[in-house]
Design a protein around this motif. Structure first.
Motif, PDB file in Angstrom:
ATOM      1  N   UNK A 115       0.841  -1.208   0.000  1.00 56.43           N
ATOM      2  CA  UNK A 115       0.000   0.000   0.000  1.00 56.43           C
ATOM      3  C   UNK A 115       0.874   1.255   0.000  1.00 56.43           C
ATOM      4  N   UNK A 116       1.890   1.247   0.835  1.00 55.49           N
ATOM      5  CA  UNK A 116       2.800   2.400   0.888  1.00 55.49           C
ATOM      6  C   UNK A 116       3.545   2.570  -0.430  1.00 55.49           C
ATOM      7  N   UNK A 117       3.981   1.458  -1.033  1.00 63.29           N
ATOM      8  CA  UNK A 117       4.752   1.512  -2.266  1.00 63.29           C
ATOM      9  C   UNK A 117       3.932   2.044  -3.430  1.00 63.29           C
ATOM     10  N   UNK A 118       2.693   1.567  -3.565  1.00 62.15           N
ATOM     11  CA  UNK A 118       1.891   1.886  -4.747  1.00 62.15           C
ATOM     12  C   UNK A 118       0.875   3.006  -4.531  1.00 62.15           C
ATOM     13  N   UNK A 127       1.164   6.247  -4.329  1.00 65.51           N
ATOM     14  CA  UNK A 127       1.267   7.382  -5.252  1.00 65.51           C
ATOM     15  C   UNK A 127       0.797   7.063  -6.675  1.00 65.51           C
ATOM     16  N   UNK A 128       0.781   5.789  -7.052  1.00 64.60           N
ATOM     17  CA  UNK A 128       0.358   5.412  -8.401  1.00 64.60           C
ATOM     18  C   UNK A 128      -1.158   5.464  -8.508  1.00 64.60           C
ATOM     19  N   UNK A 129      -1.851   4.827  -7.565  1.00 66.05           N
ATOM     20  CA  UNK A 129      -3.317   4.836  -7.536  1.00 66.05           C
ATOM     21  C   UNK A 129      -3.750   4.416  -6.135  1.00 66.05           C
ATOM     22  N   UNK A 130      -4.219   5.355  -5.305  1.00 62.17           N
ATOM     23  CA  UNK A 130      -4.486   5.044  -3.895  1.00 62.17           C
ATOM     24  C   UNK A 130      -5.564   3.989  -3.687  1.00 62.17           C
ATOM     25  N   UNK A 131      -6.599   3.976  -4.544  1.00 63.54           N
ATOM     26  CA  UNK A 131      -7.676   2.997  -4.363  1.00 63.54           C
ATOM     27  C   UNK A 131      -7.178   1.586  -4.670  1.00 63.54           C
ATOM     28  N   UNK A 132      -6.460   1.424  -5.791  1.00 62.61           N
ATOM     29  CA  UNK A 132      -5.911   0.116  -6.139  1.00 62.61           C
ATOM     30  C   UNK A 132      -4.902  -0.344  -5.089  1.00 62.61           C
ATOM     31  N   UNK A 133      -4.078   0.597  -4.596  1.00 67.35           N
ATOM     32  CA  UNK A 133      -3.116   0.252  -3.549  1.00 67.35           C
ATOM     33  C   UNK A 133      -3.839  -0.186  -2.273  1.00 67.35           C
ATOM     34  N   UNK A 160      -1.663  -4.821 -11.884  1.00 69.28           N
ATOM     35  CA  UNK A 160      -2.104  -3.614 -12.590  1.00 69.28           C
ATOM     36  C   UNK A 160      -1.245  -2.413 -12.191  1.00 69.28           C
ATOM     37  N   UNK A 161      -0.962  -2.296 -10.913  1.00 69.20           N
ATOM     38  CA  UNK A 161      -0.148  -1.184 -10.428  1.00 69.20           C
ATOM     39  C   UNK A 161       1.304  -1.312 -10.874  1.00 69.20           C
ATOM     40  N   UNK A 162       1.821  -2.544 -10.881  1.00 70.12           N
ATOM     41  CA  UNK A 162       3.203  -2.749 -11.341  1.00 70.12           C
ATOM     42  C   UNK A 162       3.345  -2.320 -12.793  1.00 70.12           C
ATOM     43  N   UNK A 163       2.369  -2.674 -13.632  1.00 72.76           N
ATOM     44  CA  UNK A 163       2.431  -2.290 -15.026  1.00 72.76           C
ATOM     45  C   UNK A 163       2.216  -0.813 -15.250  1.00 72.76           C
ATOM     46  N   UNK A 208       7.942   2.209 -13.134  1.00 68.12           N
ATOM     47  CA  UNK A 208       9.243   1.823 -12.583  1.00 68.12           C
ATOM     48  C   UNK A 208       9.353   0.315 -12.358  1.00 68.12           C
ATOM     49  N   UNK A 209       8.396  -0.456 -12.867  1.00 68.20           N
ATOM     50  CA  UNK A 209       8.477  -1.915 -12.836  1.00 68.20           C
ATOM     51  C   UNK A 209       8.193  -2.461 -14.230  1.00 68.20           C
ATOM     52  N   UNK A 210       8.729  -3.634 -14.568  1.00 74.45           N
ATOM     53  CA  UNK A 210       8.517  -4.192 -15.908  1.00 74.45           C
ATOM     54  C   UNK A 210       7.036  -4.483 -16.169  1.00 74.45           C
ATOM     55  N   UNK A 211       6.546  -4.066 -17.330  1.00 74.97           N
ATOM     56  CA  UNK A 211       5.159  -4.338 -17.683  1.00 74.97           C
ATOM     57  C   UNK A 211       4.849  -5.832 -17.754  1.00 74.97           C
ATOM     58  N   UNK A 212       5.767  -6.670 -18.299  1.00 73.64           N
ATOM     59  CA  UNK A 212       5.467  -8.111 -18.317  1.00 73.64           C
ATOM     60  C   UNK A 212       5.235  -8.688 -16.926  1.00 73.64           C
TER      61      UNK A 212
END
Length: 222
Positions: A63-66, A68-74, A140-143, A147-151
């Motif tokens: 949750x802390x890591x992701x 900033x990308x999308x708070x609801x998904x995190x 979904x958040x990694x992709x 800063x993480x590989x899409x695959x």
């Protein structure tokens, strides 16, 4: 490190402890295994508790890591991870009680111990549903992060879907467990990749904040 601890404790619990104690459909052998291998059974309980603790810490750390990308998904990663931890804790209460019952060694202890282990197995199977649900937003958040590989993200999503399907398939039939296990393979690959990525490459604080590729400054899950 918490995610690595989750991976190690989860594999130990599944591969080393559970298969050597629970004999589905055979109350006498299950109870005999618990009595003869009390130390192994207690180590299995401790390992399951370690799964609960590391799952909880990892869920919050993701949750802390992701965030900033999308708070609801995190937040959904944290929520599904915490629910999964609670279900595993309930399952662990079943196996711990099964050991106590087996050691009681009265006329009903064998049947009661088997029933408790059957409930443990059922709870762990249902926990796979929430485990799959936590992998989907993680992928979904990694992709999406940049800063993480899409695959890696796609494999995690596929692994999450596979886990959910494996729970449904196991509920429908017990005739072909190999098909159930096959559906969980993408999740194993994705999780090992994620653990290795975070340990070896890491994610920089500035990348998390700005969505840029990682620099030399790393932020690990702890």
């Amino acid at each position: 490190m918490a995610y690595l601890g989750l991976a190690i404790s989860g594999m130990l619990s599944f591969l080393v402890f559970r298969g050597h104690l629970h004999v589905p459909g055979d109350a006498t052998r299950t109870a005999a295994n618990l009595v003869a291998h009390e130390g192994l059974a207690r180590l299995g309980i401790v390992t399951d508790i370690a799964v609960v603790l590391t799952q909880t810490v990892t869920a919050v750390a993701f949750w802390k890591l992701f965030r900033p990308v999308h708070p609801v998904a995190a937040g959904s990663i944290a929520a599904f991870g915490l629910v999964n931890a609670v279900v595993i804790l309930v399952a662990t209460a079943g196996s711990a009680t099964a050991l106590d019952v087996a050691l009681r060694a009265d006329t009903t202890s064998a049947g009661d111990a088997l029933l408790l282990y059957d409930l443990n197995a059922a709870a762990l199977s249902l926990a796979g549903l929430f485990f799959g649900l936590w992998l989907i937003p993680m992928g979904w958040l990694a992709g999406r992060s940049g800063y993480m590989p899409r695959p890696l993200g796609w494999i995690l999503i596929g692994g999450g879907i596979g886990y959910i399907l494996s729970v449904l398939l196991a509920s429908l039939t017990s005739d072909d467990p190999s098909a159930v296990y096959a559906l969980t393979v993408p999740a194993t690959i994705g999780e090992l990749w994620m653990v290795g990525y975070l340990l070896i490459k890491g994610v920089a604080d500035d990348a998390v904040a700005d969505g840029r590729p990682p620099t030399s400054r790393k932020m690990a899950l702890t």
